[in-house]
Design a protein around this motif. Structure first.
Motif, PDB file in Angstrom:
ATOM      1  N   THR A  79       0.594  -1.219   0.077  1.00 54.11           N
ATOM      2  CA  THR A  79      -0.240   0.002  -0.375  1.00 54.11           C
ATOM      3  C   THR A  79       0.449   1.447  -0.079  1.00 54.11           C
ATOM      4  O   THR A  79       0.862   1.936  -1.254  1.00 54.11           O
ATOM      5  CB  THR A  79      -0.320   0.086   1.019  1.00 54.11           C
ATOM      6  N   ARG A  80       1.861   1.135   0.650  1.00 58.79           N
ATOM      7  CA  ARG A  80       2.730   2.530   1.041  1.00 58.79           C
ATOM      8  C   ARG A  80       3.677   3.071  -0.128  1.00 58.79           C
ATOM      9  O   ARG A  80       3.905   3.826  -0.587  1.00 58.79           O
ATOM     10  CB  ARG A  80       3.365   2.510   2.211  1.00 58.79           C
ATOM     11  N   SER A  81       3.907   1.238  -0.706  1.00 65.31           N
ATOM     12  CA  SER A  81       4.470   1.935  -2.659  1.00 65.31           C
ATOM     13  C   SER A  81       4.033   2.232  -3.663  1.00 65.31           C
ATOM     14  O   SER A  81       4.993   2.776  -4.415  1.00 65.31           O
ATOM     15  CB  SER A  81       4.923   0.216  -2.681  1.00 65.31           C
ATOM     16  N   LEU A  82       2.580   2.607  -3.906  1.00 63.98           N
ATOM     17  CA  LEU A  82       2.135   3.518  -3.918  1.00 63.98           C
ATOM     18  C   LEU A  82       1.784   4.295  -3.810  1.00 63.98           C
ATOM     19  O   LEU A  82       1.718   5.363  -4.828  1.00 63.98           O
ATOM     20  CB  LEU A  82       1.307   2.434  -5.564  1.00 63.98           C
ATOM     21  N   ASP A  83       2.052   5.337  -2.749  1.00 61.94           N
ATOM     22  CA  ASP A  83       1.859   6.749  -2.189  1.00 61.94           C
ATOM     23  C   ASP A  83       2.991   7.594  -2.551  1.00 61.94           C
ATOM     24  O   ASP A  83       4.291   7.882  -2.136  1.00 61.94           O
ATOM     25  CB  ASP A  83       1.568   6.454  -0.804  1.00 61.94           C
ATOM     26  N   PHE A  84       3.050   8.440  -3.597  1.00 62.09           N
ATOM     27  CA  PHE A  84       3.983   8.926  -4.891  1.00 62.09           C
ATOM     28  C   PHE A  84       3.649  10.472  -4.017  1.00 62.09           C
ATOM     29  O   PHE A  84       2.147  10.845  -4.319  1.00 62.09           O
ATOM     30  CB  PHE A  84       4.202   8.983  -6.109  1.00 62.09           C
TER      31      PHE A  84
END
Length: 723
Positions: free
Chosen positions: A459-464
């Motif tokens: 989930t965090r990996s796509l929080d750009f």
């Protein structure tokens, strides 16, 4: 057979031992024999039937796609349920499954890609094949237990690129098809990463991952799995009508040499091919490894383009590699031939050895224990054996019943017995015990084994974070193809001028002194064994004051950082999403061009802090070639921009950079009058190839003034994107 320990015959026992690793007995010299006994036959599975054909004819592993994020989106591929069935089916039979996620991934597809990765972990696939540097970065972060294979789309052509992948955590690389045997061996000797090489199937004209012909012509990107194969259409050079179409590759009779060179996996191309083709190719590979005959003519009839070529393996290139689908190629696969190869996969193939232990005791139900090669064990009970009147059940009778496994994927192995005297269990009872035990073992083997997946990290990996738009117009950069073109540039007006290494080396001391602060050495994209002294040449350029390098591959990035140049990314890195930009920054790039297959709206939405730009003018390179058609059919002219004419009369010209040939679009990209649309990007590169110094000056002037260009032009894919 012995009384207390019933064994299979020596031949059957040897087969069982070999089949534990899916290998046939190979009568070769000891060194090659050892390597052949561990080499993998990897087959395509574009459909359920092709999967069955591959497994039942002896493939050690299959590669397949799930959904749309793979390089063969037009294949049937597998939905979630189909993928689960495929993994279960293969793993039960000791066949590995490699999931293809080998496309350039757009920003909007990242969530879908993470779902596919999660599904891969849930099913316990053996590896994922990736081509996008951003997706690879995400996979390493959220699926740490999932092995990563680098697709041939990543265009690895030598030791430096393979080492870069190994350092990034990849466990295998699919090498470029254009490599020679010596070049493959050099990679194997330089690193420990596994090597996978194509041995049979279609041969692309362009280096994989570096072909943009289909996308620029029709919006169907080969890098996105939708290549329309325009190279198979007429592109004429002199008397040659199809100067971009190569014969199919077949290296089946060279597999021992490839194994000896250090290749781990022998790959068959063909996820778009029919199952009979898969069965034929796998069978031929299996027979060749076993020192048995196979029929190359029948393989050619199943599918080929004017027969086969051995490609680049011997370092030879030329006209003999070219071919098209002739009428006899299309009609050669007769119903009788298809039936012959279709029959090869109608029955299960014994692949999993299983040991049996039978116990017969007075007054107790008969008991059979079955254990497979992976330690799975089941116990089943049957009828109570009766007192024998004439012929009690002995080890021989037990072995006769338990040595059968017809219709299953099991191979009876060691059979032991603990039999009380004077008892009989009819053959029907023994058969029932065997069937039930194998059914239970089969059920156990069909269970899926999930791998760890870090959902929170995913989930965090796509929080750009969004990248703020400054509103400033992009900086203008220039790419030149030759030293002669430099004279048309004002030394103070352009602050970034990339030029091939061999052209910078031609500059006079005066010219080098005037432009060195702006110059960036464009590095060769490919290694191909010919850049042995490149590091020393770059050291000399750096000592002369050139401190920047333009890198269009992982190998080039690694070379630039090793020689202490500031590395700038080129378009050929195929950057199309934010994780790819993040990965490039982590690799040491100062900035990078984005893929010119990326729509403008998508390009402007990418996050991260790494400066980025796009090509704003130029005849775009559509193919990167190792077998130049002009040289193959007319001899190298050094080079004079020879051209290939398509069926519509357009002339696509050829040129060399750093000794690497490419085919360029017949009309230039032009966005000079649309430059304000590109506000938010950091720079625009004017990509010059065959222009004179006067034409270069004119293009720069028009671009800066926002004027239209003169003559035919294209907006490329910036306003329409690719599928």
């Amino acid at each position: 057979m012995t009384v207390d320990n019933v064994q299979l015959t020596m031949k059957e026992s040897a087969m069982r031992t070999n089949l534990k690793n899916h290998r046939e007995a190979i009568p070769q010299l000891s060194t090659v024999n050892c390597q052949l006994s561990t080499v993998e036959i990897l087959a395509p599975a574009g459909s359920d039937e092709s999967l069955t054909a591959a497994v039942r004819t002896g493939a050690d592993a299959v590669y397949l796609g799930g959904g749309e994020l793979n390089a063969r989106r037009s294949a049937k591929n597998f939905d979630d349920a189909g993928l689960a069935r495929a993994v279960s089916y293969c793993h039960a039979r000791e066949v590995k499954v490699y999931l293809t996620l080998n496309t350039m991934v757009l920003e909007r597809e990242l969530s879908q890609a993470l779902c596919v990765l999660e599904e891969a972990c849930a099913l316990g696939v053996d590896a994922v094949i990736v081509a996008d540097p951003g997706l690879a970065s995400l996979a390493r972060r959220v699926c740490p237990g999932l092995p990563l294979f680098a697709s041939t789309q990543m265009a690895v052509t030598g030791p430096r690129g393979a080492l870069a992948l190994q350092e990034l955590g990849f466990s295998r690389v699919v090498l470029a098809r254009e490599m020679s045997l010596d070049e493959i061996r050099a990679v194997a000797q330089s690193c420990s990463i596994e090597l996978e090489v194509f041995v049979h199937g279609a041969l692309c004209m362009s280096v994989s991952g570096q072909c943009y012909l289909s996308s620029l012509i029709g919006g169907r990107s080969g890098n996105r799995g939708l290549c329309a194969q325009p190279c198979r259409l007429p592109f004429a050079f002199e008397s040659q009508s199809h100067a971009l179409s190569l014969k199919d590759l077949s290296l089946i009779d060279r597999m021992a040499e490839l194994a000896d060179a250090g290749v781990t996996s022998l790959k068959i191309e063909g996820r778009m091919k029919r199952p009979e083709y898969v069965a034929g190719a796998v069978t031929a590979c299996r027979n060749a490894l076993a020192g048995q005959a196979y029929d190359l003519d029948e393989l050619a009839a199943l599918f080929s383009r004017d027969g086969f070529t051995q490609g680049y393996l011997d370092g030879k290139r030329g006209a003999k590699m070219f071919g098209i689908r002739r009428k006899e190629d299309v009609t050669g696969a007769s119903p009788a031939l298809l039936a012959k190869y279709g029959a090869l996969y109608q029955k299960e193939r014994g692949a999993v050895p299983v040991d049996f232990h039978l116990t017969l005791s007075h007054g107790q139900p008969a008991e059979l224990t079955a254990a497979d090669m992976d330690g799975n064990t089941v116990r089943v009970t049957g009828d109570i054996p009766a007192p024998a009147i004439t012929s009690p059940t002995g080890p021989d009778k037990a072995a006769a019943a338990l040595s059968k496994a017809g219709g299953t994927f099991f191979i009876p192995g060691k059979i032991t017995c603990d039999l009380s005297p004077g008892l009989i269990l009819p053959a029907s009872g023994l058969n029932a015990l065997r069937r039930e035990s194998l059914a239970q073992l089969s059920a156990i083997r069909h269970r899926l084994s999930p791998l760890p997946f870090k959902r929170e990290d995913a989930t965090r990996s796509l929080d750009f974070p969004a990248r703020p738009l400054t509103g400033h117009p992009p900086e203008i950069r220039v790419r030149l193809a030759s030293a002669e073109q430099l004279s048309g540039l004002d030394a103070g007006s352009i602050h970034f001028i990339s030029m091939p290494v061999d052209q910078i080396e031609k500059l006079s001391e005066d010219m080098l002194s005037r432009y060195k602060s702006a110059l960036a050495a464009e590095l060769p994209k490919y290694e191909f064994g010919g850049n042995a002294n490149l590091s020393a040449r770059l050291e000399a350029l750096r000592d002369a004051g050139v401190t920047r390098a333009l890198a269009g591959s992982l190998a080039a990035i690694k070379l630039a950082t090793e020689t202490r140049f500031t590395a700038h990314g080129d378009f050929s890195l195929n950057i199309a999403n934010t994780p790819a930009l993040v990965a490039c920054r982590e690799h040491g790039l100062a900035d990078s061009l984005l893929s010119f297959e990326l729509a403008l709206t998508s390009a402007k939405k990418l996050g991260d802090t790494l400066p980025r730009g796009v090509i704003g003018y130029g005849h775009l390179p559509l193919m990167h070639l190792r077998n130049c058609p002009a040289k193959a059919f007319g001899g190298c002219s050094g080079c004079g921009f020879p051209s290939l004419r398509d069926r519509k009369g357009s002339d696509f010209f050829l040129a060399c950079t750093n000794g690497e040939a490419a085919m360029y679009n017949h009309i230039p990209l032009w966005i000079g009058d649309k430059a304000m649309d590109f506000t938010g990007l950091d720079f625009l590169t004017l990509y010059f190839t065959r222009e004179s110094s006067g034409q270069i000056a004119e293009v720069i002037a028009r671009f800066r003034e926002g004027r239209p260009t003169v003559g035919p032009f294209t907006r490329g894919l910036y306003y329409r994107g690719v599928k």
